[in-house]
Motif scaffolding. Sequence first.
Motif, PDB file in Angstrom:
ATOM      1  N   GLN A  77       0.836  -1.202   0.000  1.00 21.36           N
ATOM      2  CA  GLN A  77       0.000   0.000   0.000  1.00 21.36           C
ATOM      3  C   GLN A  77       0.871   1.252   0.000  1.00 21.36           C
ATOM      4  O   GLN A  77       0.587   2.215  -0.707  1.00 21.36           O
ATOM      5  N   ASN A  83      -4.204  -1.016  -4.024  1.00 18.98           N
ATOM      6  CA  ASN A  83      -5.050   0.027  -3.459  1.00 18.98           C
ATOM      7  C   ASN A  83      -6.014  -0.635  -2.495  1.00 18.98           C
ATOM      8  O   ASN A  83      -7.021  -1.208  -2.903  1.00 18.98           O
ATOM      9  N   LEU A  84      -5.696  -0.587  -1.216  1.00 19.06           N
ATOM     10  CA  LEU A  84      -6.545  -1.154  -0.184  1.00 19.06           C
ATOM     11  C   LEU A  84      -7.467  -0.058   0.338  1.00 19.06           C
ATOM     12  O   LEU A  84      -6.998   1.009   0.730  1.00 19.06           O
ATOM     13  N   PRO A  85      -8.764  -0.298   0.341  1.00 16.52           N
ATOM     14  CA  PRO A  85      -9.669   0.729   0.860  1.00 16.52           C
ATOM     15  C   PRO A  85      -9.536   0.834   2.377  1.00 16.52           C
ATOM     16  O   PRO A  85      -9.832  -0.102   3.108  1.00 16.52           O
ATOM     17  N   SER A  88     -12.077   5.942   6.427  1.00 15.51           N
ATOM     18  CA  SER A  88     -11.845   7.367   6.636  1.00 15.51           C
ATOM     19  C   SER A  88     -13.001   7.925   7.435  1.00 15.51           C
ATOM     20  O   SER A  88     -14.143   7.501   7.286  1.00 15.51           O
TER      21      SER A  88
END
Length: 94
Positions: A77, A83-85, A88
Amino acid sequence: PLTISYISNAAGEREDKAVFLPTVAFACGLAAVFCGLGLSASLLGGVFGSSNSSDNIWGAFALASVSSGISIAMGLQLLELVNLPLPSFEFNQN
């Protein structure tokens, strides 16, 4: 150097030009964070060190595999190869 310039710039925007209190608060916060990280590392180090007994070889293998997988995923990452979510926390400021 970056934090000193940030605090100096923040103090320049203040009306009273007080720099001492924000600097002490920043230093205490930084010390608290590093103390917490050190304590957690020492506690986890005890867990990792005690898991290498011959009684629980599968548990030690699972713990090492999971921690290695997390470290590899974090590294990929960071290198932007995957692309690791990540979660947030966004707040509406209406």
